[in-house]
Write a protein that holds these residues in place. Structure first.
Motif, PDB file in Angstrom:
ATOM      1  N   MET B   1       0.410  -0.967   0.315  1.00  0.00           N
ATOM      2  CA  MET B   1       0.144  -0.207  -0.197  1.00  0.00           C
ATOM      3  C   MET B   1       0.756   0.805  -0.115  1.00  0.00           C
ATOM      4  O   MET B   1       1.997   1.210   0.358  1.00  0.00           O
ATOM      5  CB  MET B   1      -0.471   0.022   0.913  1.00  0.00           C
ATOM      6  CG  MET B   1      -2.268   0.284   0.459  1.00  0.00           C
ATOM      7  SD  MET B   1      -3.514   0.126   2.590  1.00  0.00           S
ATOM      8  CE  MET B   1      -3.400  -1.757   2.262  1.00  0.00           C
ATOM      9  N   ALA B   2      -0.043   2.335  -0.844  1.00  0.00           N
ATOM     10  CA  ALA B   2       1.052   3.677  -0.474  1.00  0.00           C
ATOM     11  C   ALA B   2       1.699   3.866   0.903  1.00  0.00           C
ATOM     12  O   ALA B   2       1.158   4.424   1.977  1.00  0.00           O
ATOM     13  CB  ALA B   2       0.644   4.619  -1.471  1.00  0.00           C
ATOM     14  N   PRO B   4       2.929   7.364   3.835  1.00  0.00           N
ATOM     15  CA  PRO B   4       2.259   8.517   3.240  1.00  0.00           C
ATOM     16  C   PRO B   4       3.439   9.150   2.948  1.00  0.00           C
ATOM     17  O   PRO B   4       5.300   8.451   2.191  1.00  0.00           O
ATOM     18  CB  PRO B   4       2.204   8.692   5.131  1.00  0.00           C
ATOM     19  CG  PRO B   4       3.510   7.631   5.382  1.00  0.00           C
ATOM     20  CD  PRO B   4       3.287   5.968   3.908  1.00  0.00           C
ATOM     21  N   SER B   5       3.717  10.233   2.095  1.00  0.00           N
ATOM     22  CA  SER B   5       4.089  11.104   0.370  1.00  0.00           C
ATOM     23  C   SER B   5       3.781  12.264   1.521  1.00  0.00           C
ATOM     24  O   SER B   5       3.242  12.756   1.802  1.00  0.00           O
ATOM     25  CB  SER B   5       3.965  10.368  -0.570  1.00  0.00           C
ATOM     26  OG  SER B   5       2.425  10.752   0.023  1.00  0.00           O
ATOM     27  N   ILE B   7       4.039  16.130   0.103  1.00  0.00           N
ATOM     28  CA  ILE B   7       3.651  17.530  -0.547  1.00  0.00           C
ATOM     29  C   ILE B   7       5.275  18.262  -0.495  1.00  0.00           C
ATOM     30  O   ILE B   7       5.291  18.738   1.013  1.00  0.00           O
ATOM     31  CB  ILE B   7       2.362  18.794  -0.358  1.00  0.00           C
ATOM     32  CG1 ILE B   7       1.661  17.701  -0.834  1.00  0.00           C
ATOM     33  CG2 ILE B   7       3.100  20.486  -0.973  1.00  0.00           C
ATOM     34  CD1 ILE B   7       0.185  18.845  -0.520  1.00  0.00           C
ATOM     35  N   GLU B  59       4.467  17.995  -7.493  1.00  0.00           N
ATOM     36  CA  GLU B  59       4.524  17.890  -6.030  1.00  0.00           C
ATOM     37  C   GLU B  59       5.559  16.485  -6.239  1.00  0.00           C
ATOM     38  O   GLU B  59       5.653  15.934  -5.491  1.00  0.00           O
ATOM     39  CB  GLU B  59       3.200  16.956  -5.646  1.00  0.00           C
ATOM     40  CG  GLU B  59       2.389  18.208  -4.968  1.00  0.00           C
ATOM     41  CD  GLU B  59       0.744  18.160  -4.584  1.00  0.00           C
ATOM     42  OE1 GLU B  59       0.149  16.680  -4.238  1.00  0.00           O
ATOM     43  OE2 GLU B  59       0.211  18.845  -4.068  1.00  0.00           O
ATOM     44  N   ARG B  61       5.244  13.449  -6.446  1.00  0.00           N
ATOM     45  CA  ARG B  61       4.519  11.867  -5.962  1.00  0.00           C
ATOM     46  C   ARG B  61       4.848  10.775  -7.411  1.00  0.00           C
ATOM     47  O   ARG B  61       3.947   9.857  -6.863  1.00  0.00           O
ATOM     48  CB  ARG B  61       3.177  12.243  -5.167  1.00  0.00           C
ATOM     49  CG  ARG B  61       3.496  13.463  -4.376  1.00  0.00           C
ATOM     50  CD  ARG B  61       2.339  13.091  -2.782  1.00  0.00           C
ATOM     51  NE  ARG B  61       1.083  13.813  -3.506  1.00  0.00           N
ATOM     52  CZ  ARG B  61      -0.161  12.404  -3.314  1.00  0.00           C
ATOM     53  NH1 ARG B  61       0.450  11.199  -3.355  1.00  0.00           N
ATOM     54  NH2 ARG B  61      -1.283  12.723  -4.333  1.00  0.00           N
ATOM     55  N   MET B  62       4.667  11.108  -8.417  1.00  0.00           N
ATOM     56  CA  MET B  62       5.010  10.132  -9.001  1.00  0.00           C
ATOM     57  C   MET B  62       5.604  10.815 -10.421  1.00  0.00           C
ATOM     58  O   MET B  62       6.054  12.120  -9.807  1.00  0.00           O
ATOM     59  CB  MET B  62       3.329   9.698  -9.365  1.00  0.00           C
ATOM     60  CG  MET B  62       3.071  10.526 -10.909  1.00  0.00           C
ATOM     61  SD  MET B  62       1.481  10.094 -10.848  1.00  0.00           S
ATOM     62  CE  MET B  62       2.038  10.750 -12.952  1.00  0.00           C
TER      63      MET B  62
END
Ligand SMILES: Cc1cc2nc3c(=O)[nH]c(=O)nc-3n(C[C@H](O)[C@H](O)[C@H](O)COP(=O)(O)OP(=O)(O)OC[C@H]3O[C@@H](n4cnc5c(N)ncnc54)[C@H](O)[C@@H]3O)c2cc1C
Ligand code: SF4
Ligand code: SF4
Lengths: 479, 425
Positions: B1-2, B4-5, B7, B59, B61-62
């Motif tokens: 599962m992802a 936490p990331s 910003i 951001e 995130r990818m």
């Protein structure tokens, strides 16, 4: 709770059942499924499944069951409490491709639809014959019947027609092990336990709804829609109680405060009075004969309560515009701040002035703007707390402020949610309202449908032994 | 599962306009207004999903991968989401930003690059397109297009399919105004576009004649260059701005009070020059002035004093071209104009505001989705039971006509200007 993961073999099996366009397993594509309308918490599933039929859905649930894998149902993802956040559930099952209206039976005033049908599309399919589907959440252009059932959704017209549960006659549900069951029946009066009632509002913890038989309502002969402006929110809420006390039950009685009025005006230019502290939208409906008298009466009462102006929508176009403004008010708030969190508390109607004062005080103390747009007739509040997710401190304040407002609702004898559900957002507040015994009984009821807690784990009922004060939200991105 | 990331404090600039991304509150109310979502029923093909991808990219995130590019490419840029969005999201600007990012940072497959280069090298230049089509004109004269189609590769065959018959233009022209307009009458210029002046010039000429007959002073634009929309929608920002500057200069010199175009995509592009050139001191002010003059043909005709019309008995259904309805917000005017013709009955089709899949060069770059949308549009048109489909954009006209041809349908697809000319004959 399940810890198993999805391996290649299972993926192949699922692909076999659903076909290539029924399964999504690439990280980039799954990313957009990591949250719903509650964006504070984010977590993507490992796989997304898009069945097209009950048979497919039953087959994939059976396959997941054999591996002990948990799943989360999803409709349109408009939920506001994180109901379809993938929490310890590697598989997400979305009903967006199960969107057929199966049968319309005007004689018996009912319609059978798959659970992925969009709420408004039901009304669109029957309105030419003068019927409509009554529950009308503001998200009705997008939200699904399945989501409405899971959240027991309401809308502005709940005051007269009731919430979703009052309009569902029968359900087809696929239990977490893949078994398909039929609950309820076409007759209005049922005997025995109300199993449909147990599934409506279960927020996806009792398996996945695949079909629903819904009641249709006859369009009233006519409407009168009034817009009453008040110098402040206090006066407006007093007017609400006076109108209801006068014995007239409007079809809808909605309030917007100044912050919302401004946002809505900027977005839609409906001609709301910008200087008003609050407005009420009051809709009366029924037989033409008598409507004018009722409308006059309501206008008189509003004036007596202290309205600064009362206006009657001149025609259908003006009425539609008012409702458009009301229904899209949440979205319009997006123009005021980068993010918002909508609360959903309920208080007895007479406590409205008091709770609004509490909200104003909370807003000052936490230094956050809070707007109010809500179903005043039912005492169902929707304080909208504005924040910016780029500021961790604001996010925390927004969460705390929301929590404090909900606690005040409960203290006044109200409830945690009118229609948006508990989801993950309000898990921490459940013990404020329910004793450990209450929660245990709820868990036992859930086990009848889902003994392994594989359907939407981690929602609605807080884990026993978990700290009551859930201080920090799970998986919160910004903090 | 992802996991936490976070910003990042410094979002990646250049992925759209980061602040504009925050207009989206992730409510999802736009989904059912989105043609690609309606077809695939997947979130990454919805406006909310695409905006979410842009935000995740910004951001950090990818990363920009083939999947993200595919979902951006699949968006025809119809802007149905702007109409649906209660939060006022400027989706058009967001997707244009994302397309720039893609072109600068992503290497496309050979076939894809070839297609896009060919489109960019030919379409904006009418003389090139004319040259390319000259042999085809001959083929059409002898009715040999089907034969040609059969021997050419699949892709070219599909492209040919979308072209209208190139026989000498048989569409009727409105009579020229017999009385010269008063010298103080408002001046209007019709921007003739690039592809439109080659494939649908009757629409330009009829627009001019109808405006002339309604009492406007029609002024000519010299020279006419492509409006730049094609480049803007395919991530070629610098050439789009070149075209914009040339047009701003020409339109300013023409000195018109109103600017119209038979192609609604061009109208919207011109209406957004002010925004596009806002950071160029030399052009910003003129660009804003030019943009503010964009109008649509039907509103101008409605504004003019009504004149008696001949009867024209038929059933008409109106298709809302995306950029006209979602870009300029024109919904009622064309319908009113049609309804004012004695004998015309308007029958509304379902989903008249849903994209037909034409979308500039979209039907050439994303043929599969374009075809799905064309089929859906044709179903709705046929169900409406009309004799004519009237619309105000040549791209939609070719796309819908091609689909109706494939179905063997007798329903005629006609541009509003041509229809009004025909009705007045
Ligand atoms: C702008 C806006 C306005 C809103 N206004 C209202 C309002 O006026 N009244 C109101 O009540 N709500 C409102 N909502 C909240 C939301 O739209 C409703 O809760 C709606 O019913 C959710 O439907 P959905 O299809 O989006 O469900 P989702 O968000 O996808 O899911 C909601 C929950 O239902 C479960 N679920 C979904 N489908 C199924 C199924 N087939 N079987 C079992 N479980 C399922 C999910 O697991 C999840 O727990 C609003 C939301 C927004 C964004
Ligand atoms: S684009 Fe607009 S309608 Fe769509 S999710 Fe964002 S805010 Fe909502
Ligand atoms: S522009 Fe059209 S296709 Fe693209 S996201 Fe918006 S509605 Fe969908």
């Amino acid at each position: 709770m399940s810890t198993s993961t999805i391996d290649r073999k299972l993926l192949d099996e699922l692909r076999e059942i659903l076909g290539a366009d029924g399964i999504v397993s690439r990280a980039t594509e799954l990313k957009v499924y990591e949250c719903d309308g509650w964006t504070v918490e984010k977590s993507a599933p490992d796989v997304l499944l898009l069945p097209r039929s009950t048979a497919q859905l039953s087959a994939i649930l059976a396959a997941l069951h054999r591996r002990g894998i948990a799943f989360v149902p999803r409709g349109a993802g408009t939920g506001l409490s994180g109901g379809c956040l993938s929490l310890n559930a590697p598989a997400m099952i979305c009903t967006s491709k199960m969107n057929r209206i199966l049968e319309i039976d005007f004689d018996n005033r009912r319609v059978e639809a798959e659970s992925g049908v969009v709420n408004l599309h039901v009304t669109n399919a029957v309105k030419s014959k003068g019927y409509f589907y009554a529950p009308d959440p503001s998200s009705q252009v997008a939200c699904t019947i399945g989501g409405n059932i899971a959240e027991n959704s309401g809308g502005p017209h709940t005051l007269k027609y009731g919430v979703t549960t009052n309009h569902v006659l029968a359900l087809e549900v696929v239990l977490p092990d893949g078994e398909v069951v039929e609950l309820g029946g076409p007759a209005e009066e049922r005997c025995g336990y109300d199993l449909v009632g147990a599934v409506v509002g279960a927020e996806g913890t009792a398996g996945i709804v695949t079909r629903a038989t819904l009641k249709l309502m006859r369009e009233p002969e006519n409407h009168r829609t009034l817009l009453a402006a008040f110098p402040d929110a206090d006066t407006a809420t007093r007017a609400v109680s006076m109108i209801i006390a006068s014995g007239i039950v409007p079809a809808a009685l909605e309030m917007m405060d100044q912050l919302i009025i401004r946002a809505v005006e900027e977005a839609f230019n409906v001609g709301l009075p910008l200087d008003a502290g609050a407005v009420l939208i009051i809709e009366l409906e029924g037989l033409e004969a008598g409507l004018t008298t009722y409308a006059d009466e309501v206008a008189k009462t509003a004036n007596l309560a202290g309205a600064s102006s009362v206006r009657l929508a001149r025609d259908e176009a003006e009425r539609a515009l008012l409702w458009k403004a009301r229904k899209r008010a949440f979205g319009a708030v997006g123009r005021l701040a980068p993010n918002y969190a909508t609360q959903d508390g309920v208080v007895p109607r007479t406590c409205l002035p008091r709770i609004l004062r509490v909200i104003a005080e909370v807003s000052r103390r936490y230094d956050l703007r809070i707007g109010n747009v809500f179903h005043a007739g039912d005492g169902n509040l929707h304080p909208i707390i504005l924040y910016d997710e780029r500021e961790p401190d604001q996010v925390r304040r927004a969460i705390d402020a929301g929590r404090e407002i909900l606690k005040a609702c409960i203290d006044m004898g109200g409830s945690l949610t009118g229609e948006h559900g508990i989801g993950v957002e309000k898990l921490g507040e459940m013990p404020l309202m329910f004793s450990p015994d209450d929660l245990r009984v709820m868990t036992e009821l859930r086990h009848v449908f889902d003994p392994m807690e594989r359907s939407n784990p981690g929602k609605v009922i807080p884990q026993p032994g978990a700290c009551v004060e859930v201080a920090a939200p799970r998986r919160q991105v910004p903090i | 599962m992802a996991a936490p990331s976070l910003i990042p404090l410094n979002p990646v600039r250049g992925v759209s306009d980061y602040d504009l991304l925050f207009d989206c509150v992730h409510c999802g109310l736009c989904a059912e207004a989105c043609p690609t979502y309606i077809v695939t029923r997947c979130e990454m093909d919805s406006p909310r999903g695409r905006i979410y991808l842009m935000k995740s990219l910004a951001e950090g995130r990818m990363g920009l991968d083939d999947d993200a590019v595919r979902h951006f490419d699949l968006c025809p840029g119809c802007r149905g989401c702007e109409t649906a969005c209660p939060s006022g999201v400027h989706y058009g600007r967001l997707i244009e930003g994302a397309r720039l990012l893609v072109e600068q940072n992503h290497r496309r497959s050979f076939v894809d690059r070839f297609k896009r280069r060919a489109i960019g090298a030919i379409f904006p230049y009418p003389h090139r397109l004319r040259m390319l089509l000259a042999p085809l004109k001959l083929v059409d004269r002898f009715g040999l297009r089907p034969v040609l189609g059969a021997v050419l590769p699949r892709m070219i065959h599909d492209w040919l399919d979308l072209l209208p018959p190139l026989e000498p233009d048989l569409r009727p022209l409105a009579a020229k105004a017999t009385i010269a307009p008063r010298t103080d009458a408002p001046a209007v210029v019709v921007h003739r576009g690039c592809v439109a002046q080659v494939l649908a010039n009757s629409e330009n000429l009829n627009s001019e004649r109808l405006l002339g007959a309604a009492g406007y002073r029609v002024v000519q634009l010299e020279p006419t260059s492509c409006c730049g929309a094609l480049d803007l929608h395919s991530g070629n920002g610098s050439r789009a701005r070149d075209f914009a500057r040339a047009n701003v200069r020409a339109l300013k010199n023409a000195g018109a009070d109103a600017i119209v175009s038979a192609a609604s995509g061009c109208s919207v592009a011109i209406a957004e020059y002010g925004d596009l050139l806002k950071d160029e001191p030399e052009f910003a002010e003129d660009a804003r002035a030019v943009s503010s003059k964009v109008r649509d043909l039907s509103s101008l005709l409605l504004d003019a004093p009504a004149r008696p019309k001949r009867e024209f008995r038929c059933r008409v259904t109106y298709h809302d071209a995306c950029h006209l309805v979602h870009g300029l917000g024109v919904r009622e005017a064309p319908r009113k104009l049609l309804a004012s013709i004695p004998g015309v009955t308007i029958v509304e089709m379902t989903e008249s505001e849903l994209c037909c899949g034409s979308a500039g060069s979209y039907n050439l770059t994303e043929p599969a989705m374009a075809r799905d949308l064309a089929r859906r549009k044709a179903d709705n048109i046929i169900a409406a039971g009309a004799d004519y489909v009237v619309l105000a954009n040549p791209g939609c006209e070719f796309q819908i006509a091609a689909e109706l041809r494939r179905r063997g349908s007798k329903i005629k697809v006609v541009h509003l200007a041509d229809f009004l000319a025909m009705a007045s004959q």
